[in-house]
Design a protein around this motif. Structure first.
Motif, PDB file in Angstrom:
ATOM      1  N   ARG B 290       7.630  -5.104   1.277  1.00  0.00           N
ATOM      2  CA  ARG B 290       6.220  -5.462   1.188  1.00  0.00           C
ATOM      3  C   ARG B 290       5.406  -4.233   1.569  1.00  0.00           C
ATOM      4  NH1 ARG B 290       4.777 -11.381   2.123  1.00  0.00           N
ATOM      5  NH2 ARG B 290       6.930 -11.604   1.454  1.00  0.00           N
ATOM      6  N   ARG B 291       4.564  -3.775   0.627  1.00  0.00           N
ATOM      7  CA  ARG B 291       3.735  -2.591   0.902  1.00  0.00           C
ATOM      8  C   ARG B 291       2.438  -3.050   1.543  1.00  0.00           C
ATOM      9  NH1 ARG B 291       4.872   1.946  -2.165  1.00  0.00           N
ATOM     10  NH2 ARG B 291       2.667   2.410  -2.458  1.00  0.00           N
ATOM     11  N   GLN B 361      -1.645   1.354  -3.642  1.00  0.00           N
ATOM     12  CA  GLN B 361      -0.937   0.219  -4.250  1.00  0.00           C
ATOM     13  C   GLN B 361      -0.203  -0.695  -3.270  1.00  0.00           C
ATOM     14  OE1 GLN B 361       1.389   2.603  -7.008  1.00  0.00           O
ATOM     15  NE2 GLN B 361      -0.072   2.149  -8.618  1.00  0.00           N
ATOM     16  N   ASP B 363       0.823  -4.413  -1.438  1.00  0.00           N
ATOM     17  CA  ASP B 363       1.019  -5.820  -1.819  1.00  0.00           C
ATOM     18  C   ASP B 363       0.145  -6.738  -0.966  1.00  0.00           C
ATOM     19  OD1 ASP B 363       3.145  -5.036  -3.525  1.00  0.00           O
ATOM     20  OD2 ASP B 363       4.492  -4.967  -1.790  1.00  0.00           O
ATOM     21  N   LEU B 387      -5.129  -9.825  -4.625  1.00  0.00           N
ATOM     22  CA  LEU B 387      -4.374  -9.278  -3.493  1.00  0.00           C
ATOM     23  C   LEU B 387      -4.706 -10.037  -2.203  1.00  0.00           C
ATOM     24  CD1 LEU B 387      -2.547  -6.716  -3.476  1.00  0.00           C
ATOM     25  CD2 LEU B 387      -4.462  -5.502  -2.463  1.00  0.00           C
TER      26      LEU B 387
END
Lengths: 483, 402, 364
Positions: B290-291, B361, B363, B387
């Motif tokens: 998970r970013r 970018q 998540d 998002l």
């Protein structure tokens, strides 16, 4: 209030929101980082492109309207102090980095670009912009050029002048000219006009576009912090390093008072000592490692009471943060202070410090010393309390004696802050009447009306009066008090 | 006030940190310029009315405070100046009414909930609120989320590692009850006994912000007696509350209960700070990477110097990749009046922030303040971007769920 | 043509006042700079020579303008120091001539050129006034920096009599490597790679195929990139190894050879025979276009490809090539009407200085 005709002419160049004329808009532009002087400009304009600057300068020339260019207003010599009722040209909106060319290691920028932003933009390519004035997070390249700004890391790679390759400028009479190029040899053929323009304190005109060289980020830094129980010993250590043939990127000394201020400001974790020496080696890892061993040997012999080596980037940053914030941090120790900027031959640093110590006793004022020891550039900070009658005058007199001392030791009255407003009267101590005549002649050959940054650099002329800090009006009324 | 003003040496180091200066490029819209304006008003060189628009444009994000080498207490200066001007400011009757409504409603969750549900209140309130809450009210959801009651005492799971009390706050518990719920669950799961005194509530910061000092003190006092004495800390999940409580010393200066106020404020700790010190108990983490972008709340980063702590917590989560964004210390523009008083500036700041966030970018976006969360949500909605924006307690709770 | 050889500043001042036109010469090592001075009194400064003050601990040295470069270099060498701007003609030139023409050798690559190391000067201007510019300490920002202006000024604005320089400690050991490339673009890519790396080279030159003696007789048609590393005994071998590995990281096929490190190797003018010798200031990115036009000439691209040295018998052709590339050249030898060829320089600011220092236009 500015004359109506002038305002109308300015309105032709600027929309209302970029032509500031109300008191509330002008007052904040009254001083730069030298608050001993203030002067309200007649108007402030905020150009957004070079055409507007050129039009403005031409208009000023035509109307003989004095102007001063201003970036972030961080000059310590009053260099961007407004000319009373003159025009202040705020360049901070011309802040585009037009080009980063990592292959040729150059950047092309507008004058309002912040010094540190160039380094940030170059970072992804492993490059940086070397001159690092303490105010690098906010000072602009245009201002750096006007005052040939230095920084802690000038020992090896020089000051602003040494990093500018080309410029496009508008001279004070409206002539637009270019010099230099993208080769690292800069001007290369013909007189070095970049060298002449840089450091001209805004008296020649305004830089519109600047090409600077970038340097590869050193592979390794080794930063050593050595504490001494005597300021002289720290000075001796510097001489020993110089004599050894090492060429550090930076060598800085702070005395007890400066340490205290920096410590209060950023908790740099500095040792408790009479003097601190910061030596930083930079370069190719293998080379730096070898030099580092040699350096440690020298420091060991220098009777340091404590030696620390930054173990990582965070520790290095902390060491530098304390040093770079030291000037302003003195604001914590004293209600008012004067930052001085003199140069002495490196080998006479010790002598200079002893003499400053004696002067401080004579004038009964505290002086904090922060200096670029590697190039003999002293920054005594003279602490005084503006509320005390005559304190400012004593501080000014002490500052004057320090400058006289620098000259008598064969040095200079300014290493990197420039003459500006503050040192105009000391110029004759360094240059003969004929030399000043020639410089003034040069100024007039470029600017016959003497409109560009009028009142700076040369002695005499019109000048805003020294502001008296004195007692705060609310204090007088008994409404407030200072600790 | 004079001390703070005199401490400013006009060096300009604050300019780089100031969002409005960065955006507007005018000296009057910088901390140094505002201090100079305040000085000129106090010295009667300038009328307060002339200076007001520039003072009002200050976000109060406090980014200038850590940037200041001279140690100017800009926050104190701003609060004192605003309070001084508030006394002299005459407001139109409608504003005065709205102001009264704020004072009487916002700090009381039950009243607020009732009022909000009628849906008629929000507009009247927003007009009077020069702070972060206004934006939130402006975005009041059509339907409020159901309350998530938390038991008065939640026992620690496993070996007990600590004992805390949760400061429930005011508006947040109505608009986003899931935040405190997640925080309490997470603390308990990590071996912390969590007390939720039913009588505790608003810290008063919101009233302090609108210059209602007396009412702010009254509200704050109610909390002094509600918390057990033997807790390790009183935890807040809103950055704004934490920084407001830090100002109690100023608020209670030469007032009754000054000592108790100081005692209380010393006990208060931000959720992330407490948990980071304690350390998470073997978080399960995420199945897939998970970013995550952690958006610094100004009132946590600048006002409470919390930079490493929330990051340390997130870094403990397996499969969570923490991303850093450009200009992380720059305010997102949520600072309130902004969405209403200065819509253009607020929108530009929000836009810049969301651009820097989207550039890496992520998540998920995580923050520690409901104001920021709301602002970022609004920016994402504008872009039609779904998002998720979570409170740090929520993502940690997700990551620690069995 | 009348020749004068003043022995003092006072004599020089008198000469300036008494003459209508004056042209200064040092050792005459760059003859093209002395063409086209018909009728001017020639002032030979080589009589005003000698080191005035050298303080190794200060990293500064002050010398008379007529002093030979080799005299100063020898004094510095004795103390383990050097002139980092690397005077181009270390044997033949005077210090004054080197500054006036702004000529640096290959070692300029490491720390900078003449402008970066000049601190101050004493001059006599076209009005016969003797005065100082700049200062004598390593850091100084008082007044206009006319000392830098003197660099490249060709004696046309003021006559230098004394010069103060910043000097640096030198390193004891050098190693030189040659990297072979088939195409200029490949060699240029290697330069760009070095530009963005942290390897600190003492010098970096590019020698075209077949033209330079180092290249001659070797595999035909190779460009050779010459790299010099400087340092200490204990680290230099490992640094050379690392650098070589990095340079050959992509293609192990790049031929590398260790070269005998010598003054001749690092003399960019070695073997540049031709009637005319020209310095060209060039951004590296322009090298391919420029080289295509002068490929038949002997040439060397020095200082990381930022300075081109070209020899030719056909100056008109070189002039055309420079003009078409938007470049300016300075002719050092050969009979020319003007030492400047190619695109003229924008002189607006320099003209103002001329008005002040030499309003009668005496200095040519």
């Amino acid at each position: 209030m500015m004359n109506r005709g002038i305002l109308q002419a300015l309105q032709k160049i600027y929309p209302a929101d970029r032509l500031l004329t109300r008191d509330v808009e002008l007052l904040p532009y009254e001083s730069d980082a030298l608050t001993a002087f203030n002067a309200k400009p007649g108007a402030v304009v905020l150009p957004v492109n070079e055409e507007e600057i050129i039009d403005t300068v031409r208009l000023c020339h035509q109307l003989a309207l004095p102007f001063v260019a201003r970036g972030s207003g961080t000059s310590l010599s009053g260099g961007s102090l407004p000319i009373p009722e003159g025009l202040t040209i705020g360049l901070n909106r011309l802040n585009r980095i037009k080009k980063i060319d990592p292959l040729q290691r150059i950047a092309v920028v507008e004058p309002g670009v912040i010094n540190l932003h160039i380094t940030e933009a170059a970072q992804p390519y492993g490059l940086y912009y070397a001159p690092d004035p303490s105010s690098q997070s906010i000072c602009t390249i245009g201002g750096n050029i006007a005052f040939n700004s230095g920084g802690a890391h000038c020992l090896k790679y020089g000051m602003t002048s040494n990093h500018v390759l080309a410029m496009k400028v508008v001279l004070a009479d409206g002539t637009v000219t270019r010099f230099g190029g993208e080769s690292v040899d800069g001007v290369g053929i013909g007189p070095d006009l970049v060298g002449l323009f840089v450091g001209s304190e805004g008296l020649f005109g305004i830089a519109l576009e600047i090409t600077v060289r970038l340097m590869p980020q050193p592979e390794l830094y080794q930063t050593v912090l050595a504490a001494y129980d005597d300021l002289g010993r720290a000075g001796d250590a510097v001489s020993m390093v110089v004599a050894s043939g090492l060429l550090p990127g930076a060598m800085e000394i702070m005395d007890r008072l400066a340490i205290k201020a920096a410590e209060a400001s950023v908790s740099a974790g500095y040792p408790d000592a009479e003097a601190l020496l910061i030596v930083e080696l930079e370069g190719e890892a293998l080379q730096v490692e070898a030099e580092f061993e040699q350096l440690l040997g020298i420091i060991e012999k220098s009777s340091a009471i404590e030696v620390r080596v930054a173990q990582n980037e965070e520790e290095r940053t902390r060491i530098w943060k304390g040093r770079k914030g030291a000037f302003s941090a003195v604001g914590r120790l004293s209600p008012d202070y004067i930052v001085q900027d003199g140069v002495v031959p490196r080998s006479r640093l010790g002598e200079a410090l002893v003499e400053i110590g004696a002067l401080k006793d004579k004038y009964q004022l505290d002086v904090a010393n922060v200096f670029h020891a590697g190039d003999g550039n002293l920054h005594p900070l003279i602490l005084y309390d503006g509320r005390e009658a005559g304190a400012l005058e004593r501080a000014e007199a002490l500052a004057g004696e320090i400058l006289a001392l620098c000259i008598s030791l064969g040095g200079s009255i300014t290493g990197e802050h420039g003459i500006g407003m503050e040192k105009r009267d000391y110029l004759p101590a360094m240059f003969s009447e004929e030399e000043i005549d020639i410089m003034e002649g040069l100024r007039r050959a470029i600017d016959p009306n003497e409109i560009a940054n009028r009142g700076k650099m040369f002695p005499g002329g019109e000048a805003p009066a020294l502001s008296q800090h004195g007692v705060h009006p609310l204090e007088r009324a008994g409404l407030i008090s200072r600790e | 006030m004079a001390t703070a003003i005199e401490k400013c040496v006009h060096c300009g180091f604050c300019l780089a940190a100031c969002p409005t200066y960065n955006l507007l490029g005018e000296e009057m819209d910088s901390p140094r310029g505002r201090i100079y304006l305040m000085k000129n008003v106090l010295e009667e060189r300038l009328s307060a009315d002339d200076a007001q628009p520039y003072i009002d444009r200050c976000l109060g994000c406090m980014a200038c405070v850590p940037a200041c080498p001279s140690g100017v207490e800009y926050g104190d200066l701003l609060v004192s100046y605003r309070a001084l001007q508030e006394d002299q400011r005459r407001r139109p009757p409608l504003d005065a009414l709205a102001r009264k409504l704020v004072i009487e409603t916002l700090p009381y969750p039950r009243r607020f909930r009732l009022a909000a549900q009628t849906g008629k209140l929000s507009k009247a309130l927003t007009a009077a609120l020069p702070d972060a809450f206004a934006a939130m009210l402006n975005l009041l959801p059509a339907k409020l989320p159901p309350a998530l009651p938390i038991p008065p005492v939640m026992p620690a799971k496993g070996a007990r590692r600590g004992k805390v009390a949760l400061l429930p706050g005011c508006v947040q518990q109505v608009l986003a009850p899931e935040i405190n719920y997640a925080a309490a669950q997470l603390l308990a799961a990590n071996g912390v006994e969590v007390h939720n005194p039913p009588g505790a509530g608003c810290c008063g910061s919101i009233l302090l912000h609108i210059g209602a000092e007396r009412q702010a003190r009254d509200i704050a006092r109610r909390n002094f007696t509600q918390f057990p004495a033997d807790v390790d800390a009183i935890i807040t999940t809103a950055a704004g509350c934490g920084s407001g409580i830090n100002d109690y010393e100023l608020l209670f200066k030469s007032q009754p209960d000054a000592e108790r106020a100081t005692e209380f404020s010393q006990k208060v700790m931000d959720f992330s700070a407490y948990l980071a010190e304690l350390g998470l108990r073997q978080p399960a983490g995420f199945e897939e990477e998970r970013r995550v972008v952690y958006q610094d709340a100004c009132h946590l980063l600048h006002a409470q110097s919390q930079h490493a702590e929330p990051r340390a917590l997130l870094n403990q989560i397996p499969n969570l990749r923490l991303l850093e964004i450009a200009d992380a210390g720059m305010c997102c523009g949520s600072a309130g009046a902004y969405n209403i008083d200065q819509p253009a500036i607020a929108a530009q700041l929000g836009q810049r922030k969301i651009e820097s966030i989207l550039a890496v970018q992520p998540d998920v976006i995580v923050s520690a303040n409901i104001g920021c969360i709301t602002q970022l949500r609004q920016q994402l909605d504008r872009l039609g971007n779904p998002l998720p924006v979570l409170h740090i307690a929520e993502i940690l709770h997700q990551a620690c769920a069995d | 043509m009348t020749m004068y050889a003043p022995r003092s500043v006072t004599e020089l001042q008198a000469l300036v006042l008494d003459s209508e036109r004056i042209h200064v010469i040092g050792n005459g090592s760059k003859p093209a700079l002395h063409c086209a001075v018909n009728g001017a009194a020639i002032v030979d400064l080589s009589g005003m020579s000698g080191i005035i003050e050298y303080q190794p601990a200060e990293y500064t040295a002050t010398v008379r303008a007529g002093a030979p470069v080799r005299e100063l270099s020898a004094a510095l060498r004795e103390k383990g120091q050097y002139l980092p701007f690397d005077p181009l003609l270390p044997e033949a030139a005077t210090i004054g001539g080197t500054v006036a023409s702004n000529l640096s050798g290959s070692r300029r690559f490491r720390y900078g050129g003449v402008r970066d190391f000049i601190l101050g000067a004493q001059v006599v201007d076209g009005e016969g006034r003797a005065f100082g510019v700049g200062g004598k300490v390593v850091k100084n920002s008082a007044g206009f920096d006319l000392s830098k202006f003197l660099v490249g000024s060709m004696g046309k604005y003021a006559i230098m009599t004394e010069l103060t320089f910043k000097v640096f400690p030198d390193v004891p050991r050098f190693r030189s490597l040659g990297f072979h490339y088939e195409e200029l673009e490949e060699a240029l890519s290697a330069i760009y790679f070095i530009n963005q790396s942290a390897y600190e080279l003492d010098a970096l030159d590019l020698a075209p195929p077949s033209v330079h003696p180092i290249n001659r007789g070797k595999k035909n048609g190779n460009w050779m990139l010459l790299a010099r590393l400087a340092g200490f005994d204990d680290t230099l071998p490992r640094r050379v190894e690392r650098f070589t590995a990095a340079m050959t990281r992509d293609t192990a096929t790049i031929r590398v050879e260790e070269l005998h490190d010598s003054a001749a190797l690092w003399n960019p003018l070695a073997d540049l025979t031709g009637e005319f010798l020209v310095k060209v200031v060039i951004p590296p990115k322009q090298l391919p276009a420029f080289d295509a036009l002068i490929a038949h000439n002997r040439r060397r691209y020095s200082v990381g490809g930022n300075i081109a040295w070209a020899a030719t018998d056909d100056i008109a052709q070189l002039d055309t090539a420079l003009t078409s590339c938007g470049l300016t050249g300075l002719c050092l030898s050969g009979a020319v009407d003007s030492a400047l060829i190619g695109v003229p320089i924008d002189n607006a600011l320099a003209e103002r200085v001329k008005q002040v220092l030499d309003p009668l236009g005496k200095l040519v």
